[in-house]
Design an enzyme around this catalytic site. Sequence first.
Site, mmCIF file in Angstrom:
data_model
loop_
_atom_site.group_PDB
_atom_site.id
_atom_site.type_symbol
_atom_site.label_atom_id
_atom_site.label_comp_id
_atom_site.label_asym_id
_atom_site.label_seq_id
_atom_site.Cartn_x
_atom_site.Cartn_y
_atom_site.Cartn_z
ATOM 1 N N ASP A 189 0.861 -1.180 0.000
ATOM 2 C CA ASP A 189 0.000 0.000 0.000
ATOM 3 C C ASP A 189 0.902 1.235 0.000
ATOM 4 O O ASP A 189 2.127 1.122 0.054
ATOM 5 C CB ASP A 189 -0.956 -0.026 1.190
ATOM 6 N N GLY A 247 0.992 3.697 2.205
ATOM 7 C CA GLY A 247 1.291 4.262 3.518
ATOM 8 C C GLY A 247 0.300 5.342 3.928
ATOM 9 O O GLY A 247 0.226 5.709 5.096
ATOM 10 N N GLY A 248 -0.469 5.839 2.968
ATOM 11 C CA GLY A 248 -1.391 6.940 3.250
ATOM 12 C C GLY A 248 -2.458 6.573 4.272
ATOM 13 O O GLY A 248 -2.743 7.352 5.190
ATOM 14 N N PHE A 249 -3.017 5.395 4.116
ATOM 15 C CA PHE A 249 -4.097 4.990 5.020
ATOM 16 C C PHE A 249 -3.620 4.974 6.467
ATOM 17 O O PHE A 249 -4.281 5.517 7.367
ATOM 18 C CB PHE A 249 -4.654 3.625 4.610
ATOM 19 N N ASP A 307 -3.306 8.211 -1.612
ATOM 20 C CA ASP A 307 -4.661 8.759 -1.699
ATOM 21 C C ASP A 307 -5.031 9.420 -0.381
ATOM 22 O O ASP A 307 -4.355 9.210 0.630
ATOM 23 C CB ASP A 307 -5.674 7.646 -2.030
ATOM 24 N N GLY A 330 -11.372 3.680 0.931
ATOM 25 C CA GLY A 330 -12.347 4.401 1.750
ATOM 26 C C GLY A 330 -13.639 3.639 1.984
ATOM 27 O O GLY A 330 -14.665 4.238 2.315
ATOM 28 N N ASP A 349 -7.975 -7.452 0.447
ATOM 29 C CA ASP A 349 -7.054 -7.671 1.567
ATOM 30 C C ASP A 349 -7.816 -7.295 2.814
ATOM 31 O O ASP A 349 -8.721 -6.444 2.772
ATOM 32 C CB ASP A 349 -5.812 -6.772 1.462
ATOM 33 N N CYS A 390 -13.928 -28.600 8.360
ATOM 34 C CA CYS A 390 -12.724 -28.016 7.753
ATOM 35 C C CYS A 390 -11.634 -29.075 7.605
ATOM 36 O O CYS A 390 -11.491 -29.953 8.461
ATOM 37 C CB CYS A 390 -12.231 -26.865 8.622
ATOM 38 N N CYS A 445 -8.298 -28.272 7.158
ATOM 39 C CA CYS A 445 -6.957 -27.707 7.362
ATOM 40 C C CYS A 445 -6.196 -28.551 8.392
ATOM 41 O O CYS A 445 -6.777 -29.322 9.141
ATOM 42 C CB CYS A 445 -7.043 -26.246 7.804
ATOM 43 N N CYS A 466 -7.444 -28.241 12.000
ATOM 44 C CA CYS A 466 -8.682 -28.961 12.323
ATOM 45 C C CYS A 466 -8.497 -30.473 12.281
ATOM 46 O O CYS A 466 -9.238 -31.205 12.925
ATOM 47 C CB CYS A 466 -9.798 -28.513 11.384
ATOM 48 N N HIS A 487 -5.792 -21.558 10.779
ATOM 49 C CA HIS A 487 -7.151 -21.986 10.423
ATOM 50 C C HIS A 487 -7.919 -20.880 9.704
ATOM 51 O O HIS A 487 -8.563 -21.111 8.678
ATOM 52 C CB HIS A 487 -7.930 -22.431 11.662
#
Lengths: 398, 398
Positions: free
Chosen positions: B93, B95-97, B147, B247, B297, B335, B337, B340, B366
């Site tokens: 990203d 870094g702005g956020f 942004d 946003g 994400d 599940c 995985c 589990c 998990h």
Amino acid sequence: MGLRFEIVARDPGTRARLGRLHTAHGVVETPVFMPVGTAGTVKGMTQGTLEDLGVEILLANTYHLYLRPGHEVVREMGGLHRFMGWPHPILTDSGGFQVMSLKGLGRVTEDGVWFRSHLDGSAHFLSPERAVEIQLALGADIIMTLDECVEYPASHEALKRAVKLTGRWAGRCKAALGQRNSEFRIQNSESSEPPTPSPQHPVPTPDSPLPTPALFGIVQGGTDLALRRESAEELLNIGFDGYALGGLSVGEPKSETYEVAESTAELLPQDQPRYLMGVGTPEDLVECVARGIDMFDCVMPTRNARNGCVFTSEGRLVIKNAQYARDDRALDPACECVVCRRYSRSYIRHLFVVGEMLAGILATHHNLYFYLDTMRKIRQAIEFGKYEALRSRVRARP
Amino acid sequence: MGLRFEIVARDPGTRARLGRLHTAHGVVETPVFMPVGTAGTVKGMTQGTLEDLGVEILLANTYHLYLRPGHEVVREMGGLHRFMGWPHPILTDSGGFQVMSLKGLGRVTEDGVWFRSHLDGSAHFLSPERAVEIQLALGADIIMTLDECVEYPASHEALKRAVKLTGRWAGRCKAALGQRNSEFRIQNSESSEPPTPSPQHPVPTPDSPLPTPALFGIVQGGTDLALRRESAEELLNIGFDGYALGGLSVGEPKSETYEVAESTAELLPQDQPRYLMGVGTPEDLVECVARGIDMFDCVMPTRNARNGCVFTSEGRLVIKNAQYARDDRALDPACECVVCRRYSRSYIRHLFVVGEMLAGILATHHNLYFYLDTMRKIRQAIEFGKYEALRSRVRARP
């Protein structure tokens, strides 16, 4: 009981032995290092990673598991193997060492030891019988007698008293286990169907009785060789599946640790496993195997890792130091573990500096690899009858 | 630039698309969920585990890496791929956020944003050009424009101002990257030998220039559809390799998130990837893919895991609750995985109660599996043209 030990080879130049410990959950090649899984987990490691690392047996702490989640919970969940998802051998300590380390929180009587929980101050009592009962609920393959471990340095009188009490408690532990065994036999003869182990979970189901564990006695006596002999003889008279050396690595000089290990190992049966508790550095392992020790446990590789101290073929390295900020070499360029093959000192230092979980995970993984690799080299050197060559190489390290 | 995106299939009943994103470090199947590796590590996961989980692309945070270890250190170590030991795609990203989330610590000007480090209060300045420069030093495959992300709710005026500033900053980011590219081409034509990638480390060596990243513009405008359109049009006029929706998921009602996602996706080119930033729950992923989103994400699977909140096929579960103390079922019995298949709720609850590292490790593993498995099901449903069936199943969950 549930243990068979065979000696496979002996080094001609030292007292080092190569052996196999057959337990209800599999075979352990000795000399062996047991990573410490205090609360039923080796901090930061998944059980899958421990398997990948070649760990064959874990140590778990009775004191911690007794307090949380409680041994009855573990029993209800089918015992520690099933609870942890670790279908391989486990050894539990008796809880005595932790209880007596709670300075000011414990009080030793003939009957057992009163202590207060370090969590909430609640009062508890641990007797030899209770220590066996709790360990049976946990269901380990090897359990330990309750012993009195005194601080270093201690007066001859205090050491002597501890040796005597440890001997009487050892006898009571053996009797308690024998009592349980006869009850177990009666239960079993009443049961119409034998428990059927599931192929996916080769560990007991909550309803099936756990196999009888092996019981190890613990030799005390500090650095007093005569008291060590007295303690060993008392335990040998009672008779155990294996013998541990307790009360070492508690502050005494290293030369004394080695001397006590050697002379006590001498007194113990050739055909039974010998376990040096709470020891030590990789160099200690090499030195004490040469003196006839088969089993070790220590928090050092795991605890040091979490503090950023890693073991390497060129000595220890404090990875948080600024000098590693731009060092793109592996923790140990000579190491073949997955951590050293993938990550740089620079990255791992960054993880420690920012306090990321992965820092402790990677350092623990590497340190355990280093310890287990040391044990592999030890076993190979015994097999080839070349132990002195290994020892010289290790002694020559920076 | 460095990105090729192909659409492989479209669902006939929704706007869902199946695609492939070709980056310098490999192909990413879309729709894709990108786990968040804030400081260059997905908390608690080794890079090997992320590979085992099938993670194809990670997100890393420019703000955090800029502060520690510093983008220059990462550059010197050969870029983020090599630094992290992650030879697969990475998106950073801008870094702005993060900078603007530091309430009271940031100040936005036409030039960029002044902010104070949350670590030591030191003052820093992030401009569009600087955001590109830092991301180039990190060396991600996809980088983001700087942004202005405003809080929810915001006045029309504030939203409008942010849209305009975001547009101007986007243009400056593209120009900064173009400037770097022409310098890069000059450098390359001066160099007599091309950089030779090593087979073991398919990532640039410290001395070789990193490949030019793809640059994504970020559409702002809050929940105002007209402003979203204005923002999208400005970015389309500049032209980017992909477009993100910023946003969102900042407090607005879910129905508005979905509405904005759908109507904004409509405005974006069919043949370029669309990335919805910071979203969301597994249900959000299913709903927003149906509206034409390709990339996501979110810290939710990893952060919730560390707090003991796990996602299951039957809804969320707060594993620390006492009701799980003796529950020997898997976190999610449906599940597959490795967590589990191996560990019980009882054990994982115990790990949380005693504060063990393995608690967060297992829950994170998990949850990431659950998210990645959701994305696999999403891609399969699109491939089979049966997206509505998947959506109905997910909507019917408790």
